[in-house]
Motif scaffolding. Structure first.
Motif, PDB file in Angstrom:
ATOM      1  N   ARG A 143      -5.634   5.971   9.380  1.00 18.72           N
ATOM      2  CA  ARG A 143      -5.398   5.488   8.016  1.00 18.72           C
ATOM      3  C   ARG A 143      -6.490   5.944   7.059  1.00 18.72           C
ATOM      4  NH1 ARG A 143      -1.541   5.692  10.247  1.00 18.72           N
ATOM      5  NH2 ARG A 143      -0.082   4.032  10.792  1.00 18.72           N
ATOM      6  N   GLU A 149       0.845  -1.203   0.000  1.00 21.60           N
ATOM      7  CA  GLU A 149       0.000   0.000   0.000  1.00 21.60           C
ATOM      8  C   GLU A 149       0.876   1.248   0.000  1.00 21.60           C
ATOM      9  OE1 GLU A 149      -3.911  -0.397   2.435  1.00 21.60           O
ATOM     10  OE2 GLU A 149      -2.294  -1.451   3.482  1.00 21.60           O
ATOM     11  N   GLY A 173       2.090   5.164   0.910  1.00 21.33           N
ATOM     12  CA  GLY A 173       2.078   5.977   2.130  1.00 21.33           C
ATOM     13  C   GLY A 173       3.446   6.042   2.786  1.00 21.33           C
ATOM     14  N   GLY A 231      -6.181   8.705  -2.191  1.00 24.20           N
ATOM     15  CA  GLY A 231      -7.239   8.489  -3.187  1.00 24.20           C
ATOM     16  C   GLY A 231      -7.410   9.705  -4.094  1.00 24.20           C
ATOM     17  N   ARG A 289       2.399   5.740   6.567  1.00 22.53           N
ATOM     18  CA  ARG A 289       1.592   4.557   6.894  1.00 22.53           C
ATOM     19  C   ARG A 289       2.299   3.678   7.911  1.00 22.53           C
ATOM     20  NH1 ARG A 289      -2.739   2.529   4.469  1.00 22.53           N
ATOM     21  NH2 ARG A 289      -2.380   3.825   2.626  1.00 22.53           N
ATOM     22  N   ASP A 303      -5.664   7.359   3.536  1.00 17.43           N
ATOM     23  CA  ASP A 303      -6.206   6.683   2.341  1.00 17.43           C
ATOM     24  C   ASP A 303      -7.019   7.646   1.484  1.00 17.43           C
ATOM     25  OD1 ASP A 303      -5.017   4.304   2.978  1.00 17.43           O
ATOM     26  OD2 ASP A 303      -6.757   3.501   4.051  1.00 17.43           O
TER      27      ASP A 303
END
Ligand code: SF4
Ligand code: SF4
Ligand code: SF4
Ligand code: FES
Length: 518
Positions: A239, A223, A225, A247, A229, A243
């Motif tokens: 998160r 993922e 980040g 996005g 993250r 996210d």
């Protein structure tokens, strides 16, 4: 028609033209601070000096008629004299182009602009101000240690403005309202690759996308980040916030290729075959990893040209912790934006170029009594603590209250100040002689529409003439002598009495931030 030469080039000008007109007719631009086109020259700033070769002396180009047979030079001695003239004006200047908080922000967030919008309750505008510099507005605010607040001028009075929470609410209000990033420029036809989906890589990708370039983001994790993250606890940076902001970058058109590692799944030359430029934002990179990529390593990270961020391989750039180890997400975000600007220039001009640095006049530490001037428009109250605790952040009304405490330290004319522009054009520096006293910073708020900051006045006389031409009963005049000369309303009357009808015209005509609309 008088015919003369400027820098050895002949030019014919209409009768009544000045040397400044003649230079401009040849496309030679000279800094001119006190000139108003179509009006009698004031000849007060001396920023436009040129050399009259026949007479062997320096003359202000705006005030000298273009006589037949004259030979004029604009370079060499004249260029130096213009720079000296601008430096003289700057040595007396008492003002900040940019606010101290912005200088301290590693991402360059323009806090006073954001704060003005929050004051007005315009949270969409506040978000737009953040997005000028930061691709992940709320995530960076949450992960940041707020160096801006350590530099905040209000802290010298009581407590710093809560810039971080104001930055955060702008980001989160935008997420709640689903406000998309600004529109992208038309497609450039160029393809870029960003290796590393941490804060530097995401910032680089965002600004490349806005410039109209296609962008693929490669990362070996599952993922995107990066450190946001994997290095920031969920309670600090939920998160869901991260996210949603990633996005938005995806929605701008970024292509994410996860579980793809440079050096394992593809090589640098493969990238260069497919993409017009690449940014390596791969996090800390040791000598072995650098060698595996075929790149040189300095003592800290990948070796790049310090100004442009380009590695010795044309079209390959590096940013963030790959170049200089560091953990501050805001710094990575700032470096990602900066490298995107370099890549953009490289793609558009075909060579590595360095984005221009802006001139920034600095007030420095406040003198006795100056804090009072700065506080003139600010809410005197204590720092607003969020009723729901720091984790909850501000409500909109709390944010507006806190925004009211800001001293608005930046200059209202910073985007269109002629002094700032000619400082950049002439390469002048703001130097004050050793031990020399500077002018005091003052902020006159006696006019309901205007702000007058005499420390930023260059005594050009434009406002005096503008007010007179408008038919002001009192108007403005030069008062005092020498170092103490200033523009003020005669008989010690307030500005509201001097400028009853021409306030807007004067603010518009003033070439600096001395007179500006509120
Ligand atoms: S008046 Fe111009 S040079 Fe002075 S602080 Fe404002 S923007 Fe900067
Ligand atoms: S008072 Fe406002 S503009 Fe000035 S340094 Fe603090 S946050 Fe920035
Ligand atoms: S306040 Fe008046 S004299 Fe001073 S810089 Fe502005 S226009 Fe010129
Ligand atoms: S522009 Fe010529 S003296 Fe100011």
């Amino acid at each position: 028609m008088p015919r003369l030469t400027v820098d050895g080039r002949p030019v014919d000008v209409p009768p009544g033209a000045t040397l400044l007109d003649a230079a401009e007719a040849l496309g030679i631009s000279l800094p001119a601070l006190c000139r108003e086109k179509g009006k009698e020259p004031l000849g007060s700033c001396m920023a436009c000096l040129v050399k009259d070769v026949s007479a062997g002396r320096l003359v202000p180009a705006c005030a000298c008629p273009a006589r037949d047979g004259l030979a004029v030079e604009t370079g060499g001695e004249a260029a130096q004299a213009r720079r000296d003239a601008v430096e003289f004006l700057l040595s007396e200047h008492a003002g900040d182009c940019e606010a101290p908080c912005r200088r301290a922000c590693p991402a360059g967030l323009d806090a006073p602009q954001l704060i003005r919008r929050v004051r007005e309750g315009d949270f969409a505008g506040a978000l737009a101000a953040v997005r000028e510099e930061i691709a992940l507005p709320a995530s960076i605010a949450r992960a940041c240690s707020a160096p801006c607040e350590k530099a905040c001028r209000r802290a010298r009075h009581d407590a710093a403005v809560s810039v971080r929470l104001l930055h955060r609410i702008a980001g989160e209000a935008g997420l709640a309202a689903g406000i998309a990033p600004p529109a992208r420029k038309p497609a450039s036809g160029k393809r870029t690759a960003v290796v590393g989906a941490g804060p530097a890589g995401l910032a680089a990708a965002y600004f490349l996308l806005l410039e109209g370039h296609a962008c693929s983001i490669l990362d070996d994790r599952e993922e995107p980040g990066g450190g946001l993250r994997h290095g920031v606890p969920e309670e600090v940076l939920p998160r869901a916030v991260l996210d949603a902001e990633i996005g938005a970058i995806r929605a701008l058109g970024a292509e994410f290729r996860m579980k793809t590692r440079l050096g394992r799944d593809l090589r640098l030359d493969d990238l260069l075959r497919t993409f017009d430029a690449a940014v390596l934002a791969v996090g800390e990179t040791g000598p072995t990893a650098a060698a595996a990529l075929g790149l040189a390593h300095s003592d800290r990270g990948l070796s790049v040209d310090a100004a442009s961020g380009m590695t010795p391989i044309p079209g390959v750039f590096a940013a963030g912790a790959a170049v200089r180890p560091g953990r501050l997400a805001a710094r990575s975000a700032g470096e990602g934006k900066a490298v995107a600007a370099s890549v953009n220039l490289f793609l558009r001009e075909g060579r590595p170029a360095v984005p221009a640095r802006r001139f920034d006049s600095r007030l420095g530490p406040l003198l006795d009594g100056e804090m009072g001037e700065c506080l003139g428009e600010a809410d005197p109250g204590p720092r607003c603590e969020p009723a729901g605790g720091p984790a909850a952040g501000y409500t909109e009304s709390e944010a507006r209250r806190e925004a009211g405490r800001c001293l608005l330290c930046d200059c209202r004319k910073k985007e269109d100040c002629r002094l700032r522009r000619i400082a950049e054009e002439t390469g002048a520096h703001a130097r004050r002689a050793e031990g020399a006293e500077r002018r005091r910073f003052q902020r006159d708020l006696s006019h309901p529409e205007l702000v007058y900051e005499p420390g930023k006045c260059v005594l050009c006389g434009i406002c005096v003439r503008t007010a007179r031409e408008a038919g002001e009963p009192l108007g403005l005049a030069f008062t005092g002598r020498g170092f103490r000369t200033r523009v003020s309303v005669p008989f010690d009357e307030p500005l509201s009495k001097g400028l009853e009808i021409s306030a807007t015209a004067c603010a518009r005509a003033c070439p600096t931030g001395a007179l500006a609309m509120r």
